[in-house]
Every structure is written in structure tokens, then in C-alpha cells.
Write a protein that holds these residues in place. Sequence first.
Motif, short mmCIF file in Angstrom:
data_model
loop_
_atom_site.label_atom_id
_atom_site.label_comp_id
_atom_site.label_asym_id
_atom_site.label_seq_id
_atom_site.Cartn_x
_atom_site.Cartn_y
_atom_site.Cartn_z
N ARG A 92 -17.51 -36.17 48.60
CA ARG A 92 -18.46 -36.36 46.52
C ARG A 92 -19.51 -35.25 46.43
O ARG A 92 -19.99 -35.44 47.37
CB ARG A 92 -18.53 -37.86 46.29
CG ARG A 92 -19.73 -37.97 45.19
CD ARG A 92 -20.30 -39.42 45.46
NE ARG A 92 -20.43 -40.35 46.31
CZ ARG A 92 -22.01 -39.60 46.74
NH1 ARG A 92 -22.92 -39.16 45.64
NH2 ARG A 92 -22.74 -40.21 47.46
N GLU A 96 -25.25 -39.40 42.64
CA GLU A 96 -25.59 -41.01 42.06
C GLU A 96 -27.06 -40.66 40.64
O GLU A 96 -27.54 -40.84 41.25
CB GLU A 96 -25.44 -42.05 41.73
CG GLU A 96 -23.31 -42.04 43.52
CD GLU A 96 -23.89 -43.35 43.87
OE1 GLU A 96 -22.60 -44.14 44.01
OE2 GLU A 96 -24.29 -44.00 44.31
N PHE A 107 -15.84 -34.81 42.38
CA PHE A 107 -15.16 -34.66 43.57
C PHE A 107 -14.28 -33.31 44.08
O PHE A 107 -13.83 -32.12 43.07
CB PHE A 107 -14.48 -35.55 43.60
CG PHE A 107 -15.16 -37.30 43.10
CD1 PHE A 107 -15.62 -37.89 43.98
CD2 PHE A 107 -15.66 -37.42 41.55
CE1 PHE A 107 -16.39 -38.67 43.77
CE2 PHE A 107 -16.35 -38.95 41.64
CZ PHE A 107 -16.40 -39.06 42.29
N SER A 200 -20.48 -43.66 42.01
CA SER A 200 -19.69 -43.13 42.24
C SER A 200 -18.44 -44.49 41.97
O SER A 200 -18.99 -45.44 42.94
CB SER A 200 -19.57 -42.57 43.16
OG SER A 200 -17.75 -42.20 43.82
N SER A 203 -14.85 -44.07 47.33
CA SER A 203 -15.55 -42.97 48.04
C SER A 203 -14.82 -41.40 48.52
O SER A 203 -14.15 -41.95 48.51
CB SER A 203 -16.22 -43.68 49.11
OG SER A 203 -15.35 -44.45 49.92
N ALA A 217 -15.81 -41.88 37.85
CA ALA A 217 -17.47 -42.03 37.58
C ALA A 217 -17.32 -42.54 35.83
O ALA A 217 -16.16 -41.68 35.43
CB ALA A 217 -18.02 -41.19 37.68
#
Length: 412
Positions: A92, A96, A107, A200, A203, A217
Motif C-alpha cells: 500500500r 490514509e 497499491f 484502505s 491490507s 479504497a
Amino acid sequence: MPVVHPAFSVKSWVHTRTVLVLCAGALASACGPSPSKPAGGANGVGGPPPATVGVVTVALGDVDLMTELPGRLASSREAQVRARVTGIVARRLFQEGSSVQAGQVLFQIDAAPYEAAVHSAQASLAKAEATLSAASALVQRNKALTAQKFISEQAYLDALAKERMAQADVAAAQAGVRTAGLSLSHATVVAPIAGQIGRSLVSEGALVSQNEATQLAVIHQMNPMYVDVMQPASQAMHVKMSPTNVALAAQGGGNNTVQVILADGTAYAHSGTLLFSDSTVDPATGQVMLRASIPNPDGILLSGLYVRVRLQQEIVSNATLLPKQAVTRSAQGDTVMVVDAQGKVAQRAVTVTAEQSGQWVILAGLSAGEQVMVDGFQKLRGGGPVAPVAWSSPGSAPNAGLGKPVDAAKTN
């Protein structure tokens, strides 16, 4: 000569007589008129002075009728970031809640399978190109032999068909290379729009799927913001049929400015613009949706926040604004107290049409220059005259309430 009791002396009798004379004089002074004051009030007519009351002078003109309606904020653009290939999320690459730019990498999905697919597609293309080269050479050879009658015409046509088939294989292989390249590029997930990204939803190590279009997202474009307002259909029709609005629409004008009122009652610093009114009425609620655009350069407004929106409904002519305390509202009608040039107070019926900035909009019942009582009602005594003084709102001056005396003759 009076007879004196033996118990009293002449001196005592004289003292007692003097006291009696002084008391009689004091009583006569108290019952008589005062020589230092005239036998009447300050006005010289025997009554108290006129009561001082606060008034405002009526000024007629055009008044913008504003209304407040509930609304909900929404981002002007919203993009759901989804997986376009199947694979394991390797990294990632954003923080955030931060702002992202269009094209920014968010990503990284494991790209090894897709790199292998690209190599395989490239090998298939090379094979198809080699086959095409051989088929083209055979066509050239058979063409010369056919011209010399060494081989049949059918042999040449077969070679020509094989060449075209090889050309089609090359085109298919080229498409396969492009497809594999696209899949490889989709393994790097980028932001489709600029805006503020939320949390997000996956994970590192999570398996995302192209078939399910896994949501990774959400990005909201926060400047400008939209605010969707619900207005009763009857009110919307009244506004559209207003003579003033009809005239403005014919001229291509009109005030489309809106003001957002936050939850704490404060006005938002930036004004917005009304974009459109929906063409249909919600049958479940009987309301019409309006949408406005609101600048949000500081990011104060958030998507989903409930606010109140103040917007202009229409413009009324020959109207005036009066403080609320000047108008008495009852089941029998709305009235005000008017002070004439002689200081006489009379009740007057008026027509109240709406509330505007904490004041009542008076549509009929008053003339320009008339004085309306705002303060001092408790001082009225029967039909006695009053002394009008200019009144101002308590918020406009530290000691507002009663101001300078007003010359009623001049204002009338």
C-alpha cells in the motif's frame, strides 16, 4: 385675664401657646400650593410628561425573501478504487486520509504472473511472425512457378491462404501482447481522480479478485462540494410562478447565490451557486431536489454532513422589515402600534409574509415615513401622547434601545 391653675406658671403657659401657633402654621403651609413649583405638570396641563417610546421609521422597498432548507453535503466527484486483476496485494503506497493526485500509485499487486504472461505473449507473437515470413516466401515462390506452368494454380492459391492465416495469427499474437501488458499495468493500482482518499479497505497480503471487483479504497473530490437540498413541491411551484422570478427568468437573470449554515448556527465563509432544480417530484415525499455547488478550499466541509441552506426565493416590492417585538401576532391578525405627528398611538393591522434575518417582512398596512413603536409599550397610559425616539437594535450599538428624539412632523 385668664385664670391660671396653681400648678402652672405663666412661663409654661406662654411656651405651650407658642408651640400651638407653630404647628398650625406648618399645617397651613403643607395644605397650600407650593410657591416654587407651578400648579401643574411639566407640560403645563396638569398631567405627567409624555412617555418616551422607541420607534422605527418605515422605509418601503424591494426585499429579498430568503428561506432555509435542510441539505446534505456530498463530494463533487467520488471514485471507488477497485482491483482490475486477481492477485495478492503486495504494498500500500499512500497514507490514509491524505490528498492524492490523479495517476498516483496507491497499491501494488503481485505482478510476477502478469510479467510471465507478457513474456509468453511476446513469444507467441515471435512464432506467429516466423510462420508468416515462411508463408510469404512460399507465396512468392509459387507465384513464379505458376507463371511458368510448373505447378498448378491451386497450389498457388493454397500458399496464399496460408499466408493470410499467418497474418491473422500475427495480429492475434499482437493483441495477446497488448492484453498481457494491460493486465501487467493493472497490477499497479493508481488514483483515477484527484481528491482525498479514505481508509484502505484491504491490507498487504489480501487476495483481491478481478471477477468480484474488490473495492480497495474510495476517493472524494472535496473542492468544490455539492449540497443537495429538498424543497416542498408546492413551495417550488410558488417560487417559479412568482412575477419577479418570471421576469428575471425572461431576462436570463436571477440570484443563484446560496449560503450554508453549519450545525452550530454559524454561516459558512464561502457562498455557493445554485446549479439546478430537479425536473421531477419525489412521489414518496412530495419534494423536489435542488443542487448547489459550494467552494471548499480549506477542506472544512465533509461529505455526508447535514447543513441548512439559505437561498433566495423571490423579491417582493413595496415591503419593509420590522423587528419582531414591534409586531403583535394573534389569531385575529397581525398588528403594530403607529405613532402619528401629534404623538398619538393607534393600532394598525398589517400583513406579514415571512421572516427575514430575525425580522418580519411587512407586505401591506404601512406607508413610507410612518413611525412604528418597537420599545416602551409598558409606558403607554390610556390615550395619552408619547415622545418618540429613534430605536436601534441592541446588537448595533452598546447602549442601543432609545436614541435621539424623532421629529414626527418631519418624518410624516
